[in-house]
Design a protein around this motif. Structure first.
Motif, mmCIF file in Angstrom:
data_model
loop_
_atom_site.group_PDB
_atom_site.id
_atom_site.type_symbol
_atom_site.label_atom_id
_atom_site.label_comp_id
_atom_site.label_asym_id
_atom_site.label_seq_id
_atom_site.Cartn_x
_atom_site.Cartn_y
_atom_site.Cartn_z
ATOM 1 N N THR A 76 1.054 -1.136 -0.119
ATOM 2 C CA THR A 76 -0.405 -0.356 -0.588
ATOM 3 C C THR A 76 0.905 1.059 -0.018
ATOM 4 O O THR A 76 0.113 2.346 -0.291
ATOM 5 N N ASP A 77 2.046 0.928 0.669
ATOM 6 C CA ASP A 77 3.072 2.143 0.194
ATOM 7 C C ASP A 77 2.480 3.086 1.315
ATOM 8 O O ASP A 77 2.480 4.005 2.011
ATOM 9 N N ILE A 78 1.593 2.427 2.685
ATOM 10 C CA ILE A 78 2.129 3.305 3.952
ATOM 11 C C ILE A 78 2.940 2.875 4.751
ATOM 12 O O ILE A 78 2.883 1.253 5.071
ATOM 13 N N LYS A 79 2.615 3.606 5.870
ATOM 14 C CA LYS A 79 4.539 3.035 6.206
ATOM 15 C C LYS A 79 3.623 2.398 8.066
ATOM 16 O O LYS A 79 2.459 2.219 8.247
ATOM 17 N N ASP A 80 4.761 0.839 8.300
ATOM 18 C CA ASP A 80 4.036 -0.175 9.070
ATOM 19 C C ASP A 80 4.097 0.497 10.177
ATOM 20 O O ASP A 80 2.906 0.035 10.584
ATOM 21 N N THR A 81 4.588 1.797 10.315
ATOM 22 C CA THR A 81 4.373 2.635 12.042
ATOM 23 C C THR A 81 2.503 2.963 11.927
ATOM 24 O O THR A 81 1.816 3.042 12.640
ATOM 25 N N THR A 82 2.208 3.316 10.432
ATOM 26 C CA THR A 82 1.030 4.252 10.548
ATOM 27 C C THR A 82 -0.445 2.877 11.525
ATOM 28 O O THR A 82 -0.758 3.385 10.852
ATOM 29 N N LEU A 83 0.323 1.716 10.485
ATOM 30 C CA LEU A 83 -0.741 0.831 10.137
ATOM 31 C C LEU A 83 -0.518 -0.025 11.911
ATOM 32 O O LEU A 83 -1.896 0.179 12.389
ATOM 33 N N HIS A 84 0.678 -0.434 12.656
ATOM 34 C CA HIS A 84 0.192 0.493 13.768
ATOM 35 C C HIS A 84 -0.696 0.658 14.644
ATOM 36 O O HIS A 84 -1.319 0.764 15.010
ATOM 37 N N ASN A 85 -0.486 2.199 14.149
ATOM 38 C CA ASN A 85 -0.968 2.830 15.230
ATOM 39 C C ASN A 85 -2.690 2.764 14.424
ATOM 40 O O ASN A 85 -3.766 3.276 15.388
ATOM 41 N N TYR A 86 -3.007 2.719 13.655
ATOM 42 C CA TYR A 86 -4.855 2.242 13.168
ATOM 43 C C TYR A 86 -5.565 1.222 14.086
ATOM 44 O O TYR A 86 -6.022 1.123 14.504
ATOM 45 N N LYS A 87 -3.986 0.387 14.275
ATOM 46 C CA LYS A 87 -4.053 -1.171 15.362
ATOM 47 C C LYS A 87 -4.217 -0.774 16.926
ATOM 48 O O LYS A 87 -5.380 -1.073 17.312
ATOM 49 N N LYS A 88 -3.723 0.657 17.039
ATOM 50 C CA LYS A 88 -4.060 0.751 17.925
ATOM 51 C C LYS A 88 -5.184 2.226 18.696
ATOM 52 O O LYS A 88 -5.478 2.854 19.727
ATOM 53 N N GLY A 89 -5.880 2.059 17.162
ATOM 54 C CA GLY A 89 -6.915 2.848 17.559
ATOM 55 C C GLY A 89 -6.845 4.634 16.613
ATOM 56 O O GLY A 89 -8.036 4.538 16.922
ATOM 57 N N SER A 90 -6.472 4.440 15.916
ATOM 58 C CA SER A 90 -6.234 6.114 15.204
ATOM 59 C C SER A 90 -7.064 6.123 13.841
ATOM 60 O O SER A 90 -7.099 4.371 13.115
ATOM 61 N N PRO A 92 -7.990 5.868 10.733
ATOM 62 C CA PRO A 92 -6.958 6.114 9.180
ATOM 63 C C PRO A 92 -7.892 7.231 8.040
ATOM 64 O O PRO A 92 -9.760 7.236 7.911
ATOM 65 N N SER A 93 -7.107 7.789 7.865
ATOM 66 C CA SER A 93 -7.420 8.327 6.384
ATOM 67 C C SER A 93 -8.343 7.355 5.149
ATOM 68 O O SER A 93 -8.348 6.307 4.362
ATOM 69 N N PHE A 94 -9.192 8.346 4.317
ATOM 70 C CA PHE A 94 -9.889 7.139 3.210
ATOM 71 C C PHE A 94 -9.404 6.992 2.284
ATOM 72 O O PHE A 94 -9.155 5.632 1.870
ATOM 73 N N LYS A 95 -8.485 7.901 2.322
ATOM 74 C CA LYS A 95 -7.359 7.233 1.399
ATOM 75 C C LYS A 95 -6.812 6.446 1.709
ATOM 76 O O LYS A 95 -6.143 5.153 0.743
ATOM 77 N N ASN A 96 -6.323 6.176 2.089
ATOM 78 C CA ASN A 96 -5.684 5.144 3.061
ATOM 79 C C ASN A 96 -6.296 4.197 3.314
ATOM 80 O O ASN A 96 -5.817 2.245 2.937
ATOM 81 N N MET A 97 -8.103 4.201 3.534
ATOM 82 C CA MET A 97 -8.198 2.571 3.591
ATOM 83 C C MET A 97 -8.944 2.316 2.473
ATOM 84 O O MET A 97 -8.768 1.112 1.910
ATOM 85 N N CYS A 98 -8.397 2.529 1.003
ATOM 86 C CA CYS A 98 -8.736 2.794 -0.090
ATOM 87 C C CYS A 98 -7.737 1.820 -0.134
ATOM 88 O O CYS A 98 -7.621 0.684 -0.819
ATOM 89 N N LYS A 99 -6.849 2.523 -0.244
ATOM 90 C CA LYS A 99 -5.528 1.522 -0.811
ATOM 91 C C LYS A 99 -4.924 -0.171 0.000
ATOM 92 O O LYS A 99 -5.037 -0.744 -0.242
#
Length: 117
Positions: A76-90, A92-99
């Motif tokens: 997805t070209d999304i940083k793995d730290t960003t994905l881990h933040n989603y896992k912790k409850g952050s 996600p942007s619509f753009k990243n959810m599409c990816k």
């Protein structure tokens, strides 16, 4: 189903707080601060709970496909730290959810529905 129960409970609790707030404001105007804090706190908790539920769906699909967060990050070209933040409850942007949906080959509706794939 869990989402609706959670939102129904929130609505009920906020109504109780609002009723109490209106009574207390007559004699204690400083309670407005407490009301604002409580409302914001509940909204944040609900948002985080919904984000956890969203991540559960992502994780379920990752498990089903045998894909790691690291591999999802690469695809997805999304940083793995960003994905881990989603896992912790952050949230996600619509753009990243599409990816993410594209990488997992599911529709965005998959993440909205309570029923399984």
């Amino acid at each position: 189903m869990k989402t609706y129960i959670l939102l129904d409970n929130l609505e009920h609790v906020l109504k109780q707080i609002e009723d109490k707030r209106d009574e207390d404001l007559v004699t204690h105007p400083e309670n407005e601060i407490i009301w604002k804090w409580a409302t914001n706190n509940f909204e944040n908790k609900i948002a985080m709970e919904l984000n956890y539920m969203l991540w559960d769906k992502i994780q379920k699909e990752l498990n089903r496909q045998g894909m790691s967060i690291y591999k999802l990050a690469k695809i997805t070209d999304i940083k793995d730290t960003t994905l881990h933040n989603y896992k912790k409850g952050s949230e996600p942007s619509f753009k990243n959810m599409c990816k993410i949906a594209d990488a997992l080959d599911v529709s965005l509706d998959y993440f909205r529905k309570d029923d399984e794939r």
